[in-house]
Motif scaffolding. Sequence first.
Motif, PDB file in Angstrom:
ATOM      1  N   GLY A  88     -13.370   1.203  -3.156  1.00 49.60           N
ATOM      2  CA  GLY A  88     -12.660   2.326  -3.747  1.00 49.60           C
ATOM      3  C   GLY A  88     -13.608   3.487  -3.959  1.00 49.60           C
ATOM      4  O   GLY A  88     -14.815   3.367  -3.752  1.00 49.60           O
ATOM      5  N   MET A  89     -13.046   4.612  -4.348  1.00 50.94           N
ATOM      6  CA  MET A  89     -13.844   5.791  -4.701  1.00 50.94           C
ATOM      7  C   MET A  89     -13.330   6.311  -6.024  1.00 50.94           C
ATOM      8  O   MET A  89     -12.116   6.305  -6.280  1.00 50.94           O
ATOM      9  N   ALA A 117     -12.181   8.925   1.395  1.00 48.68           N
ATOM     10  CA  ALA A 117     -12.123   7.536   0.922  1.00 48.68           C
ATOM     11  C   ALA A 117     -11.544   6.625   2.003  1.00 48.68           C
ATOM     12  O   ALA A 117     -12.077   5.540   2.265  1.00 48.68           O
ATOM     13  N   ARG A 118     -10.476   7.069   2.659  1.00 48.21           N
ATOM     14  CA  ARG A 118      -9.891   6.272   3.752  1.00 48.21           C
ATOM     15  C   ARG A 118     -10.905   6.075   4.879  1.00 48.21           C
ATOM     16  O   ARG A 118     -11.041   4.984   5.425  1.00 48.21           O
ATOM     17  N   ALA A 119     -11.606   7.148   5.242  1.00 48.05           N
ATOM     18  CA  ALA A 119     -12.594   7.076   6.322  1.00 48.05           C
ATOM     19  C   ALA A 119     -13.739   6.120   5.980  1.00 48.05           C
ATOM     20  O   ALA A 119     -14.352   5.543   6.884  1.00 48.05           O
ATOM     21  N   GLU A 120     -14.008   5.934   4.700  1.00 51.54           N
ATOM     22  CA  GLU A 120     -15.060   5.018   4.252  1.00 51.54           C
ATOM     23  C   GLU A 120     -14.523   3.602   4.046  1.00 51.54           C
ATOM     24  O   GLU A 120     -15.221   2.745   3.515  1.00 51.54           O
ATOM     25  N   LEU A 125      -8.298   5.368  -4.552  1.00 56.05           N
ATOM     26  CA  LEU A 125      -9.032   6.501  -5.111  1.00 56.05           C
ATOM     27  C   LEU A 125      -8.656   6.560  -6.579  1.00 56.05           C
ATOM     28  O   LEU A 125      -7.469   6.514  -6.921  1.00 56.05           O
ATOM     29  N   MET A 126      -9.644   6.630  -7.443  1.00 57.59           N
ATOM     30  CA  MET A 126      -9.413   6.682  -8.889  1.00 57.59           C
ATOM     31  C   MET A 126      -9.859   8.047  -9.417  1.00 57.59           C
ATOM     32  O   MET A 126     -10.727   8.686  -8.854  1.00 57.59           O
ATOM     33  N   VAL A 127      -9.249   8.438 -10.521  1.00 54.13           N
ATOM     34  CA  VAL A 127      -9.677   9.639 -11.223  1.00 54.13           C
ATOM     35  C   VAL A 127      -9.308   9.468 -12.692  1.00 54.13           C
ATOM     36  O   VAL A 127      -8.317   8.811 -13.020  1.00 54.13           O
TER      37      VAL A 127
END
Length: 162
Positions: A88-89, A117-120, A125-127
């Motif tokens: 995740g990011m 994030a998808r590319a990694e 994705l969190m915020v």
Amino acid sequence: MVQIEMEKSVFSGRIRPVRPDDLQVVLEMVSKLADFHGDVATVTADELARDILGPHPWVRILLAEEAGKVVGYAALCPLAQMQFGARGMDMHHLYVAKSARGTGVGKALIKASEALARAEGCRYLMVGTHPNNIVAQGIYLAMGFDRLDQAGPRFRIKLAAA
């Protein structure tokens, strides 16, 4: 919860990765974001360079640029749920200059953060937001984020520099 009507995006610039010559402008925006939250940024240019530049940066920075001027940034840090094999990011920072707020820059940075994030190979994705920042909460919800309540207390210990 306040309902947020998403602005029509008028941002016509581009989102791009940080470059070494962006260090000073990123440092200035980090300070402005800290000030907005009642903090004083103490990060140095050397510390920032260590964390955002180089072959394996600790923090990934995306910049919003319009007419050759940087008007915002997103800072992304890696996360993991090892038990699920899920990367995740965390969108640790999201900042838009006052002059560019309400023009779709923030939305463009969020979308670019999702794409990075998808590319990694990330599955999420969190915020986080300040509990009183109802506007930001509404924007994230309107963009498809799910609200997550805290699972429980977290702890930390300060470590002396090696």
